[in-house]
Design a protein around this motif. Structure first.
Motif, PDB file in Angstrom:
ATOM      1  N   MET A  50       0.949  -1.064   0.051  1.00 12.07           N
ATOM      2  CA  MET A  50       0.067   0.078   0.231  1.00 12.07           C
ATOM      3  C   MET A  50       0.695   1.192  -0.097  1.00 12.07           C
ATOM      4  O   MET A  50       2.016   1.210   0.450  1.00 12.07           O
ATOM      5  N   ASP A  51       0.345   2.384  -0.472  1.00 12.87           N
ATOM      6  CA  ASP A  51       1.158   3.493  -0.821  1.00 12.87           C
ATOM      7  C   ASP A  51       0.073   4.533  -0.538  1.00 12.87           C
ATOM      8  O   ASP A  51      -1.008   4.606  -1.155  1.00 12.87           O
ATOM      9  N   ILE A  52       0.327   5.631  -0.172  1.00 14.48           N
ATOM     10  CA  ILE A  52      -0.424   6.831  -0.016  1.00 14.48           C
ATOM     11  C   ILE A  52       0.474   8.137  -0.505  1.00 14.48           C
ATOM     12  O   ILE A  52       1.668   8.378  -0.228  1.00 14.48           O
ATOM     13  N   VAL A  53      -0.186   9.147  -1.357  1.00 17.00           N
ATOM     14  CA  VAL A  53       0.398  10.234  -1.480  1.00 17.00           C
ATOM     15  C   VAL A  53      -0.388  11.545  -1.321  1.00 17.00           C
ATOM     16  O   VAL A  53      -1.575  11.528  -1.580  1.00 17.00           O
ATOM     17  N   ASP A  54       0.265  12.563  -0.831  1.00 15.77           N
ATOM     18  CA  ASP A  54      -0.328  13.804  -0.475  1.00 15.77           C
ATOM     19  C   ASP A  54      -0.274  14.469  -1.856  1.00 15.77           C
ATOM     20  O   ASP A  54       0.533  15.087  -2.458  1.00 15.77           O
ATOM     21  N   ALA A 109       1.390   6.388  -6.578  1.00 18.98           N
ATOM     22  CA  ALA A 109       1.246   5.349  -5.438  1.00 18.98           C
ATOM     23  C   ALA A 109       0.853   4.011  -5.793  1.00 18.98           C
ATOM     24  O   ALA A 109       1.776   3.167  -5.040  1.00 18.98           O
ATOM     25  N   ALA A 110       0.407   3.720  -6.943  1.00 16.35           N
ATOM     26  CA  ALA A 110       0.440   2.446  -7.351  1.00 16.35           C
ATOM     27  C   ALA A 110       1.931   1.770  -7.674  1.00 16.35           C
ATOM     28  O   ALA A 110       2.040   0.557  -7.227  1.00 16.35           O
ATOM     29  N   LYS A 111       2.749   2.481  -8.346  1.00 14.67           N
ATOM     30  CA  LYS A 111       3.980   1.993  -8.714  1.00 14.67           C
ATOM     31  C   LYS A 111       4.860   1.733  -7.338  1.00 14.67           C
ATOM     32  O   LYS A 111       5.352   0.838  -7.379  1.00 14.67           O
ATOM     33  N   GLU A 112       4.632   2.624  -6.389  1.00 10.00           N
ATOM     34  CA  GLU A 112       5.339   2.520  -5.085  1.00 10.00           C
ATOM     35  C   GLU A 112       4.821   1.284  -4.345  1.00 10.00           C
ATOM     36  O   GLU A 112       5.751   0.774  -3.902  1.00 10.00           O
ATOM     37  N   ALA A 113       3.461   1.010  -4.516  1.00 10.29           N
ATOM     38  CA  ALA A 113       3.016  -0.013  -3.819  1.00 10.29           C
ATOM     39  C   ALA A 113       3.284  -1.382  -4.467  1.00 10.29           C
ATOM     40  O   ALA A 113       3.629  -2.324  -3.745  1.00 10.29           O
ATOM     41  N   LEU A 114       3.520  -1.303  -5.527  1.00 13.07           N
ATOM     42  CA  LEU A 114       4.079  -2.510  -6.451  1.00 13.07           C
ATOM     43  C   LEU A 114       5.469  -3.007  -5.992  1.00 13.07           C
ATOM     44  O   LEU A 114       5.606  -3.882  -5.832  1.00 13.07           O
ATOM     45  N   SER A 130      -5.641  13.255  -0.565  1.00 18.64           N
ATOM     46  CA  SER A 130      -4.865  11.991  -0.520  1.00 18.64           C
ATOM     47  C   SER A 130      -5.250  10.983  -1.840  1.00 18.64           C
ATOM     48  O   SER A 130      -6.266  11.020  -2.233  1.00 18.64           O
ATOM     49  N   ALA A 131      -4.199  10.363  -2.244  1.00 12.72           N
ATOM     50  CA  ALA A 131      -4.561   9.396  -3.278  1.00 12.72           C
ATOM     51  C   ALA A 131      -3.648   8.043  -2.849  1.00 12.72           C
ATOM     52  O   ALA A 131      -2.462   8.138  -2.415  1.00 12.72           O
ATOM     53  N   CYS A 132      -4.213   6.902  -2.951  1.00 14.01           N
ATOM     54  CA  CYS A 132      -3.603   5.917  -2.389  1.00 14.01           C
ATOM     55  C   CYS A 132      -3.827   4.639  -3.322  1.00 14.01           C
ATOM     56  O   CYS A 132      -4.617   4.634  -4.158  1.00 14.01           O
ATOM     57  N   ALA A 133      -2.918   3.854  -3.115  1.00 13.76           N
ATOM     58  CA  ALA A 133      -3.192   2.377  -3.817  1.00 13.76           C
ATOM     59  C   ALA A 133      -2.746   1.197  -2.994  1.00 13.76           C
ATOM     60  O   ALA A 133      -1.986   1.435  -2.077  1.00 13.76           O
ATOM     61  N   PHE A 134      -3.391   0.182  -3.512  1.00  9.05           N
ATOM     62  CA  PHE A 134      -3.338  -1.169  -2.702  1.00  9.05           C
ATOM     63  C   PHE A 134      -2.873  -2.127  -3.835  1.00  9.05           C
ATOM     64  O   PHE A 134      -3.793  -2.339  -4.628  1.00  9.05           O
ATOM     65  N   VAL A 135      -1.798  -2.789  -3.509  1.00  8.45           N
ATOM     66  CA  VAL A 135      -1.359  -3.744  -4.607  1.00  8.45           C
ATOM     67  C   VAL A 135      -1.220  -5.260  -3.864  1.00  8.45           C
ATOM     68  O   VAL A 135      -0.766  -5.273  -2.702  1.00  8.45           O
ATOM     69  N   VAL A 136      -1.681  -6.423  -4.669  1.00  2.74           N
ATOM     70  CA  VAL A 136      -1.473  -7.850  -4.037  1.00  2.74           C
ATOM     71  C   VAL A 136      -0.879  -8.363  -5.050  1.00  2.74           C
ATOM     72  O   VAL A 136      -1.162  -8.349  -6.454  1.00  2.74           O
ATOM     73  N   ALA A 137       0.341  -8.991  -4.718  1.00  2.00           N
ATOM     74  CA  ALA A 137       1.160  -9.524  -5.683  1.00  2.00           C
ATOM     75  C   ALA A 137       0.960 -11.295  -5.434  1.00  2.00           C
ATOM     76  O   ALA A 137       1.624 -11.525  -4.276  1.00  2.00           O
ATOM     77  N   GLU A 138       0.499 -11.984  -6.192  1.00  2.00           N
ATOM     78  CA  GLU A 138       0.345 -13.459  -6.119  1.00  2.00           C
ATOM     79  C   GLU A 138       1.377 -14.209  -6.643  1.00  2.00           C
ATOM     80  O   GLU A 138       1.871 -14.052  -7.651  1.00  2.00           O
TER      81      GLU A 138
END
Length: 115
Positions: A1-5, A41-46, A101-109
């Motif tokens: 997960m990552d969040i960006v201001d 945020a998605a790239k950071e979460a990845l 705020s903008a956020c992203a959540f990534v699950v890597a299977e």
């Protein structure tokens, strides 16, 4: 997960306009600052989900949306190779933004492991 201001991210882009080309694929570059912040945020979460930045190039990680608006990753180059070499079988992505705020959540299977 990552969040960006988002306001802070906007200031960074204003101070250093070259960040857009360094961080985003050509198809992402015309988006609003809120959308860019969510994609960053998605790239950071990845990177966090896979275990670190080695082998990743920001513009080789593209966030695309399907006909229903569902986001997913389109990976190229060393970024794709890194995910494959780490045994990731599927990536799942959720993006959100609210207020500043903008956020992203990534699950890597990966493959199922036996203990």
């Amino acid at each position: 997960m990552d969040i960006v201001d988002v306001p802070r991210f906007r200031r960074s882009l204003e101070r250093t306009p070259a960040l857009v080309e360094r961080l985003f694929a050509p198809s992402e570059r015309g988006l609003t600052v809120r959308s860019l912040a969510a994609r960053f945020a998605a790239k950071e979460a990845l990177v966090k989900a896979v275990g670190g930045p080695t082998g990743f190039r920001w513009h080789d990680i593209e966030i695309v949306t399907d006909e229903h608006g569902r986001p997913s990753f389109s990976l190229a180059g060393t970024s794709a190779a890194r995910v494959i070499s780490d045994g990731v079988a599927a990536l799942h992505l959720s993006l959100s933004h609210d207020g500043d705020s903008a956020c992203a959540f990534v699950v890597a299977e990966g493959p199922e492991r036996t203990p």
